[in-house]
Design an enzyme around this catalytic site. Structure first.
Site, PDB file in Angstrom:
ATOM      1  N   ALA A 130       0.846  -1.205   0.000  1.00  0.00           N
ATOM      2  CA  ALA A 130       0.000   0.000   0.000  1.00  0.00           C
ATOM      3  C   ALA A 130       0.873   1.243   0.000  1.00  0.00           C
ATOM      4  O   ALA A 130       1.347   1.679   1.043  1.00  0.00           O
ATOM      5  CB  ALA A 130      -0.927   0.000   1.217  1.00  0.00           C
ATOM      6  N   SER A 132       0.876   4.378  -3.044  1.00  0.00           N
ATOM      7  CA  SER A 132      -0.054   5.421  -3.509  1.00  0.00           C
ATOM      8  C   SER A 132      -1.485   5.097  -3.095  1.00  0.00           C
ATOM      9  O   SER A 132      -2.269   5.988  -2.777  1.00  0.00           O
ATOM     10  CB  SER A 132       0.010   5.525  -5.035  1.00  0.00           C
ATOM     11  OG  SER A 132       1.322   5.822  -5.453  1.00  0.00           O
ATOM     12  N   PHE A 156       9.252   2.054   4.543  1.00  0.00           N
ATOM     13  CA  PHE A 156       9.790   3.373   4.161  1.00  0.00           C
ATOM     14  C   PHE A 156       9.512   4.454   5.196  1.00  0.00           C
ATOM     15  O   PHE A 156       9.052   5.548   4.832  1.00  0.00           O
ATOM     16  CB  PHE A 156       9.179   3.852   2.826  1.00  0.00           C
ATOM     17  CG  PHE A 156       9.638   3.127   1.595  1.00  0.00           C
ATOM     18  CD1 PHE A 156      10.980   3.041   1.287  1.00  0.00           C
ATOM     19  CD2 PHE A 156       8.715   2.562   0.720  1.00  0.00           C
ATOM     20  CE1 PHE A 156      11.397   2.402   0.126  1.00  0.00           C
ATOM     21  CE2 PHE A 156       9.119   1.909  -0.438  1.00  0.00           C
ATOM     22  CZ  PHE A 156      10.467   1.832  -0.741  1.00  0.00           C
ATOM     23  N   ILE A 157       9.728   4.165   6.464  1.00  0.00           N
ATOM     24  CA  ILE A 157       9.364   5.173   7.465  1.00  0.00           C
ATOM     25  C   ILE A 157      10.540   6.099   7.789  1.00  0.00           C
ATOM     26  O   ILE A 157      11.548   5.676   8.366  1.00  0.00           O
ATOM     27  CB  ILE A 157       8.797   4.488   8.742  1.00  0.00           C
ATOM     28  CG1 ILE A 157       7.637   3.552   8.360  1.00  0.00           C
ATOM     29  CG2 ILE A 157       8.358   5.545   9.764  1.00  0.00           C
ATOM     30  CD1 ILE A 157       6.548   4.190   7.505  1.00  0.00           C
ATOM     31  N   GLY A 339      30.306  18.769 -15.797  1.00  0.00           N
ATOM     32  CA  GLY A 339      30.988  17.766 -16.617  1.00  0.00           C
ATOM     33  C   GLY A 339      31.355  16.558 -15.769  1.00  0.00           C
ATOM     34  O   GLY A 339      30.596  16.163 -14.871  1.00  0.00           O
ATOM     35  N   GLU A 363       5.372  11.432  -0.143  1.00  0.00           N
ATOM     36  CA  GLU A 363       4.204  12.287   0.164  1.00  0.00           C
ATOM     37  C   GLU A 363       3.369  12.557  -1.097  1.00  0.00           C
ATOM     38  O   GLU A 363       2.876  13.658  -1.326  1.00  0.00           O
ATOM     39  CB  GLU A 363       4.636  13.553   0.892  1.00  0.00           C
ATOM     40  CG  GLU A 363       5.328  13.171   2.204  1.00  0.00           C
ATOM     41  CD  GLU A 363       5.313  14.229   3.269  1.00  0.00           C
ATOM     42  OE1 GLU A 363       4.430  15.092   3.257  1.00  0.00           O
ATOM     43  OE2 GLU A 363       6.202  14.161   4.143  1.00  0.00           O
ATOM     44  N   SER A 366       4.504  12.237  -8.284  1.00  0.00           N
ATOM     45  CA  SER A 366       4.074  13.279  -9.237  1.00  0.00           C
ATOM     46  C   SER A 366       2.802  12.849  -9.972  1.00  0.00           C
ATOM     47  O   SER A 366       1.932  13.674 -10.262  1.00  0.00           O
ATOM     48  CB  SER A 366       5.190  13.565 -10.238  1.00  0.00           C
ATOM     49  OG  SER A 366       6.278  14.129  -9.545  1.00  0.00           O
ATOM     50  N   GLU A 367       2.694  11.541 -10.241  1.00  0.00           N
ATOM     51  CA  GLU A 367       1.493  11.057 -10.936  1.00  0.00           C
ATOM     52  C   GLU A 367       0.266  11.263 -10.038  1.00  0.00           C
ATOM     53  O   GLU A 367      -0.799  11.663 -10.505  1.00  0.00           O
ATOM     54  CB  GLU A 367       1.635   9.571 -11.298  1.00  0.00           C
ATOM     55  CG  GLU A 367       2.663   9.276 -12.377  1.00  0.00           C
ATOM     56  CD  GLU A 367       4.121   9.428 -11.902  1.00  0.00           C
ATOM     57  OE1 GLU A 367       4.374   9.220 -10.704  1.00  0.00           O
ATOM     58  OE2 GLU A 367       4.987   9.773 -12.719  1.00  0.00           O
TER      59      GLU A 367
HETATM   60  C1  LIG Z   1      12.977   7.836   1.253  1.00  0.00           C
HETATM   61  C2  LIG Z   1      11.520   7.606   1.468  1.00  0.00           C
HETATM   62  C3  LIG Z   1      10.929   8.034   2.650  1.00  0.00           C
HETATM   63  C4  LIG Z   1       9.580   7.796   2.881  1.00  0.00           C
HETATM   64  N1  LIG Z   1       9.015   8.191   4.086  1.00  0.00           N
HETATM   65  C5  LIG Z   1       7.750   7.792   4.391  1.00  0.00           C
HETATM   66  C6  LIG Z   1       7.218   8.000   5.698  1.00  0.00           C
HETATM   67  O1  LIG Z   1       7.839   8.613   6.576  1.00  0.00           O
HETATM   68  N2  LIG Z   1       5.982   7.493   5.979  1.00  0.00           N
HETATM   69  C7  LIG Z   1       5.258   6.820   5.064  1.00  0.00           C
HETATM   70  O2  LIG Z   1       4.156   6.385   5.393  1.00  0.00           O
HETATM   71  N3  LIG Z   1       5.723   6.618   3.804  1.00  0.00           N
HETATM   72  C8  LIG Z   1       6.959   7.074   3.454  1.00  0.00           C
HETATM   73  N4  LIG Z   1       7.459   6.852   2.184  1.00  0.00           N
HETATM   74  C9  LIG Z   1       6.663   6.125   1.226  1.00  0.00           C
HETATM   75  C10 LIG Z   1       6.220   6.986   0.042  1.00  0.00           C
HETATM   76  O3  LIG Z   1       5.243   7.897   0.443  1.00  0.00           O
HETATM   77  C11 LIG Z   1       5.774   6.024  -1.060  1.00  0.00           C
HETATM   78  O4  LIG Z   1       6.970   5.441  -1.573  1.00  0.00           O
HETATM   79  C12 LIG Z   1       4.995   6.717  -2.158  1.00  0.00           C
HETATM   80  O5  LIG Z   1       3.747   7.129  -1.672  1.00  0.00           O
HETATM   81  C13 LIG Z   1       4.773   5.814  -3.366  1.00  0.00           C
HETATM   82  O6  LIG Z   1       4.355   4.543  -2.997  1.00  0.00           O
HETATM   83  P1  LIG Z   1       5.114   3.239  -3.598  1.00  0.00           P
HETATM   84  O7  LIG Z   1       6.555   3.450  -3.370  1.00  0.00           O
HETATM   85  O8  LIG Z   1       4.491   2.038  -3.017  1.00  0.00           O
HETATM   86  O9  LIG Z   1       4.854   3.319  -5.139  1.00  0.00           O
HETATM   87  P2  LIG Z   1       3.523   2.807  -5.920  1.00  0.00           P
HETATM   88  O10 LIG Z   1       2.306   3.384  -5.279  1.00  0.00           O
HETATM   89  O11 LIG Z   1       3.600   1.340  -6.092  1.00  0.00           O
HETATM   90  O12 LIG Z   1       3.725   3.513  -7.340  1.00  0.00           O
HETATM   91  C14 LIG Z   1       4.595   2.989  -8.350  1.00  0.00           C
HETATM   92  C15 LIG Z   1       4.397   3.852  -9.596  1.00  0.00           C
HETATM   93  O13 LIG Z   1       3.044   3.771 -10.043  1.00  0.00           O
HETATM   94  C16 LIG Z   1       2.470   5.065 -10.114  1.00  0.00           C
HETATM   95  N5  LIG Z   1       1.042   5.010  -9.752  1.00  0.00           N
HETATM   96  C17 LIG Z   1       0.487   4.407  -8.680  1.00  0.00           C
HETATM   97  N6  LIG Z   1      -0.828   4.598  -8.667  1.00  0.00           N
HETATM   98  C18 LIG Z   1      -1.126   5.344  -9.759  1.00  0.00           C
HETATM   99  C19 LIG Z   1      -2.327   5.880 -10.307  1.00  0.00           C
HETATM  100  N7  LIG Z   1      -3.508   5.706  -9.711  1.00  0.00           N
HETATM  101  N8  LIG Z   1      -2.232   6.605 -11.445  1.00  0.00           N
HETATM  102  C20 LIG Z   1      -1.040   6.799 -12.054  1.00  0.00           C
HETATM  103  N9  LIG Z   1       0.122   6.326 -11.579  1.00  0.00           N
HETATM  104  C21 LIG Z   1       0.075   5.606 -10.459  1.00  0.00           C
HETATM  105  C22 LIG Z   1       3.265   5.894  -9.130  1.00  0.00           C
HETATM  106  O14 LIG Z   1       3.161   7.278  -9.396  1.00  0.00           O
HETATM  107  C23 LIG Z   1       4.663   5.339  -9.327  1.00  0.00           C
HETATM  108  O15 LIG Z   1       5.243   5.926 -10.450  1.00  0.00           O
HETATM  109  C24 LIG Z   1       8.802   7.137   1.905  1.00  0.00           C
HETATM  110  C25 LIG Z   1       9.399   6.740   0.709  1.00  0.00           C
HETATM  111  C26 LIG Z   1      10.736   6.945   0.482  1.00  0.00           C
HETATM  112  C27 LIG Z   1      11.340   6.488  -0.806  1.00  0.00           C
END
Ligand SMILES: Cc1cc2nc3c(=O)[nH]c(=O)nc-3n(C[C@H](O)[C@H](O)[C@H](O)COP(=O)(O)OP(=O)(O)OC[C@H]3O[C@@H](n4cnc5c(N)ncnc54)[C@H](O)[C@@H]3O)c2cc1C
Length: 383
Positions: A130, A132, A156-157, A339, A363, A366-367
């Site tokens: 879970a 996005s 990813f906390i 460079g 947070e 971009s999508e």
């Molecule tokens: C360094 C770091 C720190 C973080 N800190 C925290 C934190 O403190 N607390 C916390 O809870 N989370 C944290 N996160 C998690 C972060 O918020 C998620 O990584 C982010 O929300 C994306 O989720 P995902 O990585 O599962 O990607 P996914 O949701 O699996 O997305 C993968 C790709 O699919 C695209 N996508 C997904 N759904 C759609 C849609 N409906 N339409 C179009 N495109 C879509 C996304 O844009 C992305 O390009 C952190 C992440 C990182 C990398």
């Protein structure tokens, strides 16, 4: 609309600049490599009151408004995006929801310690399946007597290792989708709470990021934040505001990339001229400076809207989308302008390039920002 900083905002900005330049900058390369934040740096942020910028004065915080917080995060992120996100999480993802949704008792118990930095917090929403789709979380909170047993895992906390408490989200009505999620304040000292191993990341390496394992953590009923099954509203309300902190972090990265590009291009001589005299380099500088200015105005405008009780959600998404894009672009151009030297770890732009990317991901990617903006434009209610 006037975005000139007040005397007080200017003073905070200058104080943070001096602190970051003198005390953080010299340590960044070493600790980026080590992937940790030195305890002394945390202690200094504590002494300067940076952990409690947003907390109300009555709880020992600085009680600043959104624009001041943004300026502070931007300034520190010019030197270290890792320290920027550590502070943004504490203020916007932890202090804010307790301020907004906490009971008097919860505020009295947690806000003074969070404001002073005696305790550091994190927010646990994301899970392995879970991201996005935040409503797809599988962590559950089962009521037994005066306790909830919280079981599941977070991924990813940010601040996962250094924090003492976690605002977390769990299903209290598993079949009700986003309407069956509740929010809890968990303390690290509670049984069954375990921070996993630090994740080895490409960027913002001084900021610790860990999984968190929740093995039937007994959470007192008093630690339910907000109403039962209303956790998703808390998530959305919190993220709608906090993503401006990430936008500010992105502005800081972009400004640092532009500053480095200017300094280097005015020194580096090729074909008998400084490379800043080549139109190809000038165009890169001009485009980055222009896009950065547009992004900064957009971020400050969204913060100003929050401070003036105006609608801001779409504007905050636009600001984050723009600022993160320019951070990635500015860092990319900065490496190009440097460079081969841009690939060396002894040059700051190498770190900026790695740090910028995450601003387009966390947070709300971009999508997802585009999705939110489009839904606002066409008037569709968010689920
Ligand atoms: C360094 C770091 C720190 C973080 N800190 C925290 C934190 O403190 N607390 C916390 O809870 N989370 C944290 N996160 C998690 C972060 O918020 C998620 O990584 C982010 O929300 C994306 O989720 P995902 O990585 O599962 O990607 P996914 O949701 O699996 O997305 C993968 C790709 O699919 C695209 N996508 C997904 N759904 C759609 C849609 N409906 N339409 C179009 N495109 C879509 C996304 O844009 C992305 O390009 C952190 C992440 C990182 C990398």
């Amino acid at each position: 609309m006037d975005f000139r900083l007040t005397k007080e905002q200017d003073k905070i900005k200058q104080t943070i600049k001096d602190f970051a330049d003198k005390e953080i900058a010299p340590l960044c390369t070493k600790y980026d490599e080590l992937q940790e934040i030195p305890a002394g740096m945390i202690a200094r942020c504590r002494e300067m009151g940076l952990f409690g910028l947003l907390a109300p004065k009555e709880y020992g915080g600085k009680g600043v408004d959104s624009l001041t917080l943004i300026v502070a995060i931007e300034e520190i992120s010019k030197v270290s995006a890792s320290v920027g996100v550590m502070l943004s999480v504490q203020n916007s993802l932890v202090i804010y929801p307790i301020m907004q949704f906490g009971t008097r008792k919860q505020k009295e118990k947690y806000l003074p310690k969070l404001a002073s930095g005696e305790i550091i917090g994190c927010l646990g929403l994301t899970e392995a399946d879970a991201g996005s789709d935040a409503a797809a979380i599988k962590t559950t909170a089962r009521r037994t007597g005066d306790l909830y047993l919280v079981k599941g895992g977070k991924m990813f906390i940010t601040n996962g290792h250094i924090s003492d408490l976690m605002i977390t989200f769990a299903k209290t009505k598993p079949d009700a989708g986003s309407k069956g999620i509740s929010c809890f304040i968990l303390e690290k000292s509670m049984d069954g709470f375990e921070s996993g191993k630090k994740l080895d990341k490409m960027g913002i390496r001084m900021s610790d990021t860990t999984p968190v394992i929740l093995n039937n953590v007994p959470v007192p009923r008093d630690n339910l934040l907000g109403d039962l099954n209303n956790g998703f509203t808390i998530t959305m309300d919190t993220l709608n505001r906090s993503r401006l902190g990430i936008a500010a972090q992105a502005l800081g990265i972009a400004q640092a990339a532009l500053d480095e590009s200017l300094t280097y291009s005015k020194k580096r001589v090729q074909f008998g001229k400084t490379i800043s005299e080549f139109q190809a380099i000038q165009w890169m500088l001009a485009e980055v400076a222009t896009n950065l200015r547009a992004a900064r105005l957009s971020v400050y405008d969204a913060a100003w809207r929050i401070d003036n009780d105006l609608p801001f959600i779409m504007e905050a998404s636009m600001a984050k989308l723009l600022a993160s894009k320019i951070a990635v672009e500015a860092a990319d151009r900065a490496v190009q302008i440097h460079g081969g030297y841009g690939l060396l770890k002894s040059f700051k732009v190498e770190r900026l390039y790695r740090d910028a990317k995450v601003t387009e991901i966390y947070e709300g990617t971009s999508e997802i920002q585009k999705l939110l903006i489009a839904r606002h434009l066409i008037g569709k209610k968010l689920s």
